[in-house]
Motif scaffolding. Structure first.
Motif, short mmCIF file in Angstrom:
data_model
loop_
_atom_site.label_atom_id
_atom_site.label_comp_id
_atom_site.label_asym_id
_atom_site.label_seq_id
_atom_site.Cartn_x
_atom_site.Cartn_y
_atom_site.Cartn_z
N PRO A 96 28.13 -57.68 -0.80
CA PRO A 96 27.01 -56.74 -0.69
C PRO A 96 26.18 -57.01 0.57
O PRO A 96 25.75 -58.14 0.82
CB PRO A 96 26.19 -57.01 -1.95
N ALA A 97 25.98 -55.99 1.37
CA ALA A 97 25.22 -56.14 2.61
C ALA A 97 23.80 -56.60 2.36
O ALA A 97 23.21 -57.31 3.17
CB ALA A 97 25.22 -54.81 3.37
N SER A 98 23.24 -56.23 1.19
CA SER A 98 21.84 -56.61 0.91
C SER A 98 21.67 -58.12 0.81
O SER A 98 20.60 -58.65 1.10
CB SER A 98 21.36 -55.94 -0.38
N LEU A 99 22.75 -58.83 0.42
CA LEU A 99 22.66 -60.29 0.36
C LEU A 99 22.53 -60.87 1.76
O LEU A 99 21.84 -61.88 1.98
CB LEU A 99 23.89 -60.87 -0.34
N LEU A 100 23.21 -60.26 2.70
CA LEU A 100 23.20 -60.77 4.07
C LEU A 100 21.84 -60.55 4.73
O LEU A 100 21.48 -61.27 5.66
CB LEU A 100 24.29 -60.08 4.89
N ASN A 101 21.11 -59.58 4.24
CA ASN A 101 19.80 -59.26 4.83
C ASN A 101 18.66 -59.97 4.12
O ASN A 101 17.50 -59.81 4.50
CB ASN A 101 19.57 -57.75 4.79
N SER A 102 18.99 -60.74 3.08
CA SER A 102 17.94 -61.43 2.33
C SER A 102 17.48 -62.68 3.08
O SER A 102 18.29 -63.51 3.49
CB SER A 102 18.46 -61.82 0.94
N SER A 103 16.19 -62.81 3.25
CA SER A 103 15.64 -63.94 4.03
C SER A 103 15.67 -65.25 3.26
O SER A 103 15.57 -66.33 3.86
CB SER A 103 14.20 -63.62 4.45
N ARG A 104 15.82 -65.19 1.93
CA ARG A 104 15.77 -66.40 1.12
C ARG A 104 17.14 -67.04 0.89
O ARG A 104 17.22 -68.21 0.52
CB ARG A 104 15.15 -66.11 -0.25
N ILE A 105 18.20 -66.30 1.09
CA ILE A 105 19.55 -66.80 0.78
C ILE A 105 19.88 -68.05 1.59
O ILE A 105 19.70 -68.10 2.81
CB ILE A 105 20.60 -65.71 1.05
N GLN A 106 20.35 -69.09 0.87
CA GLN A 106 20.78 -70.34 1.50
C GLN A 106 22.27 -70.59 1.33
O GLN A 106 22.92 -71.13 2.22
CB GLN A 106 19.98 -71.52 0.91
N ILE A 107 22.82 -70.23 0.16
CA ILE A 107 24.23 -70.48 -0.13
C ILE A 107 24.86 -69.22 -0.73
O ILE A 107 24.33 -68.65 -1.68
CB ILE A 107 24.40 -71.66 -1.12
N LEU A 108 25.99 -68.81 -0.15
CA LEU A 108 26.78 -67.71 -0.69
C LEU A 108 28.20 -68.20 -0.92
O LEU A 108 28.78 -68.88 -0.08
CB LEU A 108 26.81 -66.53 0.29
N LEU A 132 17.35 -58.71 -6.65
CA LEU A 132 17.06 -60.13 -6.86
C LEU A 132 16.36 -60.67 -5.62
O LEU A 132 16.93 -61.45 -4.84
CB LEU A 132 18.35 -60.91 -7.13
N PRO A 133 15.12 -60.31 -5.39
CA PRO A 133 14.43 -60.65 -4.12
C PRO A 133 14.16 -62.13 -3.94
O PRO A 133 13.89 -62.58 -2.82
CB PRO A 133 13.11 -59.86 -4.23
N ASN A 134 14.23 -62.92 -5.02
CA ASN A 134 13.96 -64.36 -4.92
C ASN A 134 15.23 -65.19 -4.82
O ASN A 134 15.17 -66.42 -4.82
CB ASN A 134 13.15 -64.82 -6.14
N LEU A 135 16.38 -64.54 -4.73
CA LEU A 135 17.66 -65.22 -4.76
C LEU A 135 17.83 -66.18 -3.58
O LEU A 135 17.60 -65.81 -2.43
CB LEU A 135 18.79 -64.19 -4.76
N GLU A 136 18.24 -67.44 -3.92
CA GLU A 136 18.47 -68.46 -2.90
C GLU A 136 19.94 -68.90 -2.86
O GLU A 136 20.47 -69.19 -1.79
CB GLU A 136 17.58 -69.68 -3.16
N THR A 137 20.59 -68.99 -4.02
CA THR A 137 22.01 -69.35 -4.07
C THR A 137 22.75 -68.35 -4.97
O THR A 137 22.23 -67.95 -6.02
CB THR A 137 22.22 -70.77 -4.60
#
Length: 330
Positions: free
Chosen positions: A297-309, A279-284
């Motif tokens: 998932p570690a990949s979420l932490l490395n995503s540059s677009r993530i704003q809210i987890l 999900l490369p476009n994931l923001e929230t």
């Protein structure tokens, strides 16, 4: 908490959606004829009478926006009315946010050239008339933030050109009618903050053009595998329902998703390993108040677009996230 997160997500997304809906409603349509025919003259009179019938149903108009709705000027110049300049048929009815109180008459179905209706943020009550199904050119229907009740009219299924169906925040009851499976051109479906019940229809997976899916807060059952076919989806919100089971793996492969929320359900299982990659476009990403296990998932932490987890308490932070938190506290 789950409900507040849903409202927060809506506040974040609403400016975008509002602009999108206004864009849909301002879309022009091809001129049907260069001159008015006798048939169009008759149709124009039908439109005028239908508008006047709507005016009669409005019992409170504090801003006097319907003051112009009289015979002193042509109805195409009335506030909130946009016509085709050649045929003089009503194309758009836009009376949002005027604190109007009233109901929708069956004669609204006589405005057969309508492409857009926006009555958002008023106090319309009663039921949505079945006659709305006569509006077969309708592309955007926004009746959100009113006090409308009853069931979703099955005849909306005849509005096969519909791209925006927004019934958010009303008092609508019942289930999603199976007849709505014919609305294959939908881009936006907002029917949450109502009293709808039942299961999520599997046929929603056939809405291949759907960009945004907001479903109500009282649905039960599992998430259909068919929703994984919504490959254009950007907003996936099933928060604050009574859903159980696991999330179909195919949903985590919809690469267009920006906002994902299944918070406040009874879902279980482990979270996927690579949502930040698939999900490369994931923001929230909201999945709190569920029964998920495993690690973030570690990949979420490395995503540059993530704003809210947002994760359940049962999910371990994992070594990578602990390192990040330690660095922030240092």
């Amino acid at each position: 908490m789950g409900h507040s997160r849903t409202i927060l997500g809506r506040l974040i997304l609403f400016p975008f959606l509002h602009g999108f809906i206004l864009l849909c409603m301002s879309m022009s349509t091809p001129l049907e004829s260069a001159t008015l025919s006798s048939g169009n003259t008759f149709g124009s009179e039908t439109d005028r009478l239908a508008l006047l019938d709507l005016k009669k149903r409005i019992t409170r108009d504090p801003f006097h926006v319907l003051g112009s709705w009289n015979d002193s000027i042509h109805f195409c110049n009335w506030v909130g009315v946009t016509c085709n300049p050649s045929t003089k048929r009503v194309l758009i009815l836009k009376l949002n946010s005027h604190k109007l109180v009233g109901s929708l008459p069956p004669s609204i179905g006589n405005l057969t050239h309508l492409t857009g209706i926006n009555l958002r943020n008023n106090s319309f009550h009663g039921e949505i008339p079945q006659e709305i199904g006569r509006l077969q050119s309708l592309q955007a229907l926004n009746l959100s933030q009113n006090s409308l009740g009853g069931k979703i009219p099955t005849n909306i299924s005849h509005c096969t050109q519909l791209r925006v169906l927004n019934l958010y925040s009303n008092h609508i009851i019942g289930s999603i009618p199976n007849q709505l499976s014919s609305l294959l051109n939908l881009n936006i479906l907002w029917i949450d903050i109502n009293s709808l019940t039942g299961a999520i229809p599997a046929w929603l997976g056939n809405f291949s053009s759907l960009h945004e899916l907001f479903l109500p807060e009282h649905f039960q059952g599992s998430i259909p595998n068919e929703l994984g076919r919504l490959t254009s989806l950007e907003v996936f919100s099933l928060a604050a329902n009574n859903l159980y089971g696991i999330i179909p793996s195919s949903i985590y492969n919809i690469s267009s998703i920006k906002n994902f929320s299944v918070a406040a359900n009874q879902l279980h299982g482990e979270l996927p390993r690579n949502p930040g990659i698939n999900l490369p476009n994931l923001e929230t990403f909201h999945c709190g108040d569920n029964k998920f296990t495993g690690t973030v998932p570690a990949s979420l932490l490395n995503s540059s677009r993530i704003q809210i987890l947002d994760f359940p308490l049962m999910v371990s932070l994992g070594h990578s996230l602990l390192k990040i938190l330690e660095a922030c506290e240092a």
